[in-house]
Design an enzyme around this catalytic site. Structure first.
Site, PDB file in Angstrom:
ATOM      1  N   LYS A 124      -3.331   4.202   7.558  1.00 44.28           N
ATOM      2  CA  LYS A 124      -4.062   3.426   8.564  1.00 44.28           C
ATOM      3  C   LYS A 124      -5.550   3.660   8.337  1.00 44.28           C
ATOM      4  O   LYS A 124      -5.968   4.791   8.027  1.00 44.28           O
ATOM      5  CB  LYS A 124      -3.637   3.911   9.960  1.00 44.28           C
ATOM      6  CG  LYS A 124      -4.238   3.101  11.118  1.00 44.28           C
ATOM      7  CD  LYS A 124      -3.694   3.600  12.456  1.00 44.28           C
ATOM      8  CE  LYS A 124      -4.237   2.779  13.626  1.00 44.28           C
ATOM      9  NZ  LYS A 124      -3.694   3.253  14.933  1.00 44.28           N
ATOM     10  N   SER A 134      -1.749  -0.442  17.876  1.00 44.42           N
ATOM     11  CA  SER A 134      -2.829  -0.752  16.953  1.00 44.42           C
ATOM     12  C   SER A 134      -2.471  -0.508  15.480  1.00 44.42           C
ATOM     13  O   SER A 134      -3.184  -0.997  14.603  1.00 44.42           O
ATOM     14  CB  SER A 134      -4.051   0.104  17.300  1.00 44.42           C
ATOM     15  OG  SER A 134      -3.771   1.470  17.071  1.00 44.42           O
ATOM     16  N   SER A 194       0.585   3.191  19.905  1.00 43.21           N
ATOM     17  CA  SER A 194       0.095   2.497  18.712  1.00 43.21           C
ATOM     18  C   SER A 194       0.911   2.691  17.445  1.00 43.21           C
ATOM     19  O   SER A 194       0.682   2.003  16.453  1.00 43.21           O
ATOM     20  CB  SER A 194      -1.359   2.907  18.427  1.00 43.21           C
ATOM     21  OG  SER A 194      -2.233   2.168  19.240  1.00 43.21           O
TER      22      SER A 194
END
Lengths: 486, 478
Positions: free
Chosen positions: A76, A151, A175
Site C-alpha cells: 500500500k 482505503s 481499511s
C-alpha cells in the site's frame, strides 16, 4: 502461477520451475494488461522490481532463502519505500520519495520478497471506497462500475485481479477488512501493536495497524510471520516472543464458541449479505462449533466515537504537511499564513480537509471535554463490551460490511452514508482487537460477501485456523473476478 | 500607596543529554545548520518518537533535588500550532500530568532565607530556529535544536520583585548545574526564563492581572525587565487604567517591555495526549537510580564545609558556587594541614579564581591542580613560604613554571627562617634607621611596624615574619 497461493509459489521457486525474475515479469505483465482499467497501482517501477527479483534469484543461488524469497509483494502506498515514491494517495506527496524504508518494508525485504509496486488508496487512508485518491478511483474487478472498498482498495484489487499474489494494507476503521470483503479477498487487521507503525504514514495513531491481504487464510498466516515483530522505533510496538501464525491452521473446530452480536444482523444489512454470513455460520455449526448470542451494547456508538477520535488524531498528524520542508508547496502566496492555507488547500482533497476540520474542532478549547474526552470514555466502554463478550465465546462472527460493493459516486456526496459502511469494522480497532475478513459467498448481483471474524487480543492464530478450516471445505476464496479472467 | 510586585518564573532548562528528547540525533551546540536533525526531527512522513531515558533520569534527579513528588505515571501531550521551525506542527510536551509535581527551592536574600514553592516541572522538546537575517527577505530554518530535551520548571507566584526573582533564577541555575542536568549556558540558550509579573496593593490577597515577559536570557535583563514591567503596570493602575493579560517581549536595547500578543490572540493549542507515546511509567529501579546518582546537594555541602572544614559561612558560600569548585576544594583539603584550610579557601576564591576568570576556564581545567594547592598549604605550614609568597607561587605554577616545589627551588623563594641571617639583616636595618629606633623607644609603636617593613623589604619578603618580629623586639629591648 498467477492464481497460486504462497506455498505453491515457494515450491515452484524452490524446485527452479520458475525464477523470481520470471514470476515478477508475469505479474508485471498482468498489471500492464489490467491496471489501465482497474487503477490499483499508483507506482510500478519495472526496473526496481526486476532488480530486486534478480537479487532474490542470486541470493537463492547462494543458498540464502528467506521465507518469501523471490515472491512479489504489492505495498500500500502508505508504507515508506526508498526505492520508489510514497504518495499516500495525495497530491501533497505526489513527488515524495522517502529516504528510509518502513519497518514492514524492511521485514519483507529481509524475508526475500520483491517489491512489485505501490498500491492505490484513499488519500491518507481516509475513505471507504477508494474514491478520495488523488490518483483516481480504483475499480472493482467484479464489476468495474463499482468501488472496491477502501482505503486499502488498491491492495485488495491487486490480489483479487491476480495482479499480485499478496499485498499489504493498513486498517484504521476497516481499511483492510472492508475492501477485502467488497473485492472478494482475505484481509487481516492484527492486534494493535503487533505490526510496527514506523514508516507507515500516520492517519490516526491509536488505531492504525498494518496487516496483510491475500487469497487465503493460510497465506495471511505466512505474511503475518513476516510482518509482525517488535520495533524499538515505535513506542506502541509490543515486545512479544515470536509467534508462528500458521500453528493453529489445522486445529479442529470442535468446541469452538462463536459469539453472534445481535447488532451485526439487524437493519441496514443487505439480505444477500445476511444470507451468506448466516450460511457460513451454519457451516461452522455443522463442523463442531456452537454459537452464543453476545451483547455489544455500545457498538452502535462506535461510528460516532471513531469520527471524533480518528479526525482528532489526524488533524494533528497531518500538520507536518505544511509545505515548509517537503511535499507540495503553493507556487504563489502572500505571506506565511497564506502559504500554509494555499499549500494545504491545494495539497489535500476534500475528504482529508473535512476530517482535519472536524478533528480541529473537537480538540478546540471548550469542545474538548464534550467530544474528545467523552469519545475516549465510550471507547473504553466498547472495549469493555468486547471483554465481556469474550468471556462467553472464543470468536465473534458477523458481516464485514453491511453491503456488497456499491457504484462509484453513489456515496461521495453523503459522507455519513459512506462512514456507515464501516459500522461493523470500526468497533474492533477501537478496542485494539484483531479482525479478519474472508469471502463467504456472493449476493444476487454476483458480488462477493465478506465474513468478519474477530478475536481477543493476540487471537490471530486461532482466527486464521477457523478461517482455514472453512476454506478447506469451500471455494469462495478461490473464485477469480469475472471481469478479469485469467 | 505601597505596591507589591508579584512574580512567578517559568524556566526552560536544556537537559544535558547526548541525543534528543525523542530521536537519536546529537544535541551538540554550534554545528552547521540542519546537520543534527534526523528523520524524526524534521518530521518526515511515518516517523515516530521514542522517549530518551537519560532525559527522564535528569527530570527525576531534579525532582529529588527540590523535594518534589514524582508522578509515577505521566503523560506526553501534543501542543498544536503552525510555525516553520516546528516541524511536526505540534510540540510534544506534558500538560495535565507532568513528571514532577510541587517541590521547593530555598533562596538566600539580604533579609534572610526564603522558600519558593514550585508548581511543577515537565519534559518537552525544543523547537528549531528561524533565522530572519542573511536571507534577503526570506527566513532560514535551522532544525538542529528541534527536539532538544527541555525541562520546564514553573514556580508559584511566590517571588516579590525583581531582586527575588533574580535570586531564584540564580539559585535554580546553580542547582541545575550542580546536579548535572543542565550546562546552564545562557548564551547558547540552555537556560531561558519567562517571568509572569503582576502588581497589587500591599495587603491585598487577590493577585493582579499578570503579563508574561518572554525569553529573558540573562539575569541582568530579567531584573531590568521585571522592574520596568512592574513600574509600567503601577503607572497604568495609578492612572486609573486596567492591566490586560498579555505576553510581552523585553527589548534590552531600549530597556522596556512591549506587547507581543494579547490574551485574545492567544493560540488554542488543542492539547491532547500523544497517541504515539504510551504514558511514561517510572519504575522503582529508575527512581532508585536517579536518587543514587544525585550528588550531595549545595545546602548539605555548605553545611559540611562549615562544620567539618572550619570555614566561615561566607567562605562556604563562595566555594559552593559550583559543584566543581567545592569538589576541588575538598580534594585539596584532604591531606592538607587542617590549620590551613581557611587559607586555602581564600586562595581558591581569591587568586585562583582570578586566574580562572582571566583565562575563562572552569575549575575542572585549572592549571593549578588540587594536589599543588595542598602542597602550597604544606609549604606555608612548615614555614618554607610566607603567606605573602603564596600568590606569587600560585601564579608561577599557573604560568607553567612547574609544581610548587619546583617553583620554590627555581625562584629561590624559600622563606628565610635562619635566625642568624635574619639577625644580621635586622642589625643592618637598625643601624640605618636610628630615628625610628629612637621613636620606638620613646613609645611610638608605629615605628616598630616600619622597621619590620624595612626588614621584609631587604629580604624581598622572604624573611619569616614571626621570626622578624621576635628578633627585632629582642634587639630593641636590649
Amino acid at each position: 502461477m498467477l492464481d497460486s497461493g504462497l506455498s505453491e509459489l515457494q515450491a515452484a521457486l524452490a524446485a527452479k520451475k520458475i525464477s523470481s525474475v520470471e514470476l515478477t515479469r508475469l505479474f508485471l505483465e498482468r498489471i500492464g494488461s489490467l491496471d489501465g482499467r482497474l487503477n490499483a497501482f499508483i507506482t510500478v517501477d519495472e526496473g526496481v522490481s526486476l532488480a530486486q527479483a534478480r537479487a532474490a534469484d542470486e541470493a537463492r543461488a547462494r543458498g540464502e532463502v528467506g521465507p518469501l524469497a523471490g515472491i512479489p509483494v504489492a505495498h500500500k502506498d502508505i508504507y515508506c519505500t526508498r526505492a520508489v515514491r510514497t504518495t499516500c494517495g495525495s497530491r501533497m506527496l505526489e513527488n515524495y520519495t522517502s529516504p528510509y524504508d518502513a519497518h514492514v518494508v524492511e521485514q519483507f525485504g529481509r524475508a526475500g520478497a520483491v517489491l512489485l509496486g505501490k498500491t492505490n488508496m484513499d488519500e491518507f487512508a481516509m475513505g471507504s471506497s477508494n474514491e478520495t485518491s488523488h490518483f483516481g478511483p480504483v475499480r472493482n474487478p467484479w464489476n468495474t462500475g463499482l468501488v472496491p472498498g477502501g482505503s486499502s482498495g488498491g491492495s485488495a484489487v491487486a490480489v483479487a485481479a491476480r495482479m499480485a499474489p499478496v499485498a499489504t494494507g493498513t486498517d484504521t476503521g476497516g481499511s483492510i477488512r472492508q475492501p477485502a470483503a467488497l473485492s472478494g479477498v482475505c484481509g487481516l487487521k492484527p492486534t494493535y501493536g503487533l505490526v510496527s507503525r514506523y514508516g507507515m504514514v500516520a492517519f490516526a495513531s491509536s488505531l492504525d495497524q498494518g496487516g496483510p491481504l491475500a487469497k487465503s487464510a493460510a497465506d495471511l498466516a505466512l505474511l503475518m510471520n513476516v510482518m509482525v515483530g517488535h520495533d524499538a522505533r515505535d513506542s506502541t510496538s509490543l515486545p512479544r516472543p515470536k509467534e508462528d501464525y500458521a500453528r493453529a491452521l489445522d486445529l479442529p473446530l470442535a468446541g469452538l464458541r462463536i459469539g453472534l452480536p445481535q447488532a451485526y444482523f439487524g437493519e441496514g444489512v443487505e439480505p444477500g449479505v445476511r444470507q451468506c454470513v448466516r450460511a457460513a455460520i451454519a457451516w461452522y455449526e455443522r463442523h463442531g462449533a456452537r454459537t452464543v448470542p453476545v451483547a455489544l451494547p455500545n457498538a452502535a456508538l462506535a461510528v460516532p466515537v471513531y469520527y471524533v477520535l480518528a479526525p482528532a488524531e489526524a488533524s494533528s498528524n497531518l500538520s507536518r504537511f505544511d509545505g515548509v520542508r517537503y511535499g507540495h508547496r503553493a507556487a504563489q502566496y502572500e505571506d506565511l499564513n497564506d502559504m500554509y492555507c494555499r499549500t494545504r488547500a491545494e495539497g489535500f482533497g476534500a475528504e482529508v480537509q473535512r476530517r482535519i476540520l472536524v478533528g480541529t474542532y473537537v480538540l478546540s478549547h471548550g469542545y474538548y471535554d464534550a467530544y474528545y474526552l467523552k469519545a475516549q470514555k465510550v471507547r473504553r466502554l466498547i472495549a469493555r463490551d468486547f471483554a465481556e463478550a469474550f468471556k462467553l465465546c472464543d470468536l465473534i462472527m458477523g458481516p464485514t460490511s453491511p453491503t456488497t460493493a456499491f457504484p462509484l459516486g453513489a456515496k461521495t456526496e453523503d459522507p455519513v452514508q459512506m462512514y456507515l459502511n464501516d459500522i461493523f469494522t470500526i468497533p474492533a480497532p477501537l478496542a485494539g482487537l484483531p479482525g479478519l475478513s474472508i469471502p463467504c459467498g456472493f449476493d444476487a448481483k454476483g458480488l462477493p460477501v465478506g465474513l468478519q471474524i474477530m478475536g481477543e487480543h493476540f487471537a490471530e492464530a486461532r482466527m486464521l485456523g477457523a478461517a482455514h478450516q472453512y476454506q478447506r471445505d469451500t471455494d469462495w476464496h478461490r473464485r477469480a473476478p469475472t471481469e478479469t479472467p485469467l | 500607596m505601597a505596591w507589591e510586585i508579584v512574580v512567578g518564573i517559568e524556566t526552560h532548562a536544556q537537559l544535558r543529554t547526548k541525543s534528543k528528547m525523542f530521536s537519536g540525533a546529537s544535541t551538540a551546540f554550534g554545528a552547521a545548520p540542519n546537520t543534527q536533525a534526523c528523520a524524526v526531527d524534521i518530521a518526515l512522513p511515518g516517523v515516530l518518537p521514542v522517549v530518551n531515558a537519560a532525559a527522564v533520569a535528569h527530570a527525576l534527579r531534579f525532582g529529588f533535588a527540590v523535594g518534589a513528588a514524582i508522578n509515577r505515571r505521566s503523560v506526553f501531550a501534543r501542543k498544536n500550532y503552525f510555525y516553520p521551525d516546528l516541524p511536526k506542527g505540534y510540540q510534544i510536551s506534558q500538560y495535565e500530568m507532568p513528571i514532577v509535581a510541587g517541590g521547593t527551592l530555598k533562596i538566600v536574600l539580604p533579609e534572610g532565607e526564603k522558600t519558593v514553592r514550585l508548581t511543577r516541572a515537565h519534559l518537552e522538546e525544543d523547537a528549531g530556529k528561524s533565522l530572519h537575517e542573511d536571507f534577503q527577505g526570506m527566513t532560514g530554518i535551522d532544525l538542529n535544536r528541534a527536539g532538544t530535551p527541555l525541562l520546564e520548571i514553573v514556580t508559584e507566584p511566590d517571588l516579590r520583585g525583581a531582586k527575588e526573582a533574580v535570586a531564584y533564577a540564580r539559585t535554580l541555575h546553580a542547582l541545575l548545574r550542580w546536579i548535572g542536568v543542565c550546562d546552564g549556558n545562557m548564551q547558547e540558550g540552555s537556560f531561558r526564563c519567562d517571568a509572569n509579573v503582576s502588581v497589587r496593593k500591599a495587603g491585598d490577597d487577590q493577585l493582579g492581572t499578570r503579563c508574561e515577559i518572554k525569553n529573558l536570557n540573562s539575569f541582568l535583563f530579567m531584573e531590568q525587565a521585571i522592574e520596568f514591567e512592574a513600574r509600567r503596570q503601577i503607572e497604568v493602575l495609578e492612572g486609573g487604567g486596567r492591566i490586560s493579560q498579555e505576553t510581552r517581549l523585553y527589548d534590552a536595547d531600549r530597556g522596556e517591555t512591549r506587547s507581543m500578543r494579547s490574551k485574545e490572540d492567544a493560540h488554542d493549542y488543542r492539547y491532547f495526549p500523544d497517541p504515539d507515546l504510551l504514558p511514561l511509567v517510572i519504575s522503582d529501579e529508575m527512581l532508585a537510580q536517579a536518587r543514587d546518582s544525585l550528588p550531595e546537594l549545595p545546602d548539605a555541602r555548605r553545611g559540611k564545609l562549615v562544620a567539618s572544614y572550619g570555614l566561615s559561612h561566607a567562605q562556604a558560600d563562595l566555594l559552593t558556587a559550583s559543584i566543581e569548585t567545592s569538589n576541588y576544594a575538598i580534594a585539596a583539603f584532604e591531606g592538607a594541614p587542617q590549620a590551613r584550610w581557611p587559607d586555602m579557601a581564600n586562595w581558591i576564591s581569591g587568586p585562583l579564581s582570578a586566574k580562572l576568570n582571566e583565562s575563562n576556564l572552569d575549575i575542572g581545567a585549572s592549571r593549578v591542580a588540587a594536589a599543588e594547592l595542598r602542597r602550597l598549604a604544606q609549604k606555608v605550614e612548615d614555614g618554607t613560604l610566607s603567606g605573602k609568597m603564596v600568590k606569587d607561587v600560585l601564579d608561577a605554577v599557573w604560568a607553567g613554571e612547574g609544581g610548587v616545589d619546583e617553583v620554590i627551588g627555581k625562584r629561590g623563594l624559600q622563606q628565610i627562617s635562619d635566625a642568624g641571617a635574619i639577625g644580621r639583616i635586622v642589625d643592618e636595618v637598625l643601624a640605618k634607621n636610628a630615628k625610628q629606633v629612637e621613636d620606638y623607644r620613646a613609645g611610638k609603636d608605629k615605628a616598630f611596624n616600619s622597621l619590620v617593613g624595612q626588614v621584609m623589604k631587604a629580604t624581598q619578603g622572604k624573611a619569616n615574619p614571626a621570626q622578624v618580629n621576635e628578633i627585632l623586639k629582642a634587639r630593641l629591648t636590649r
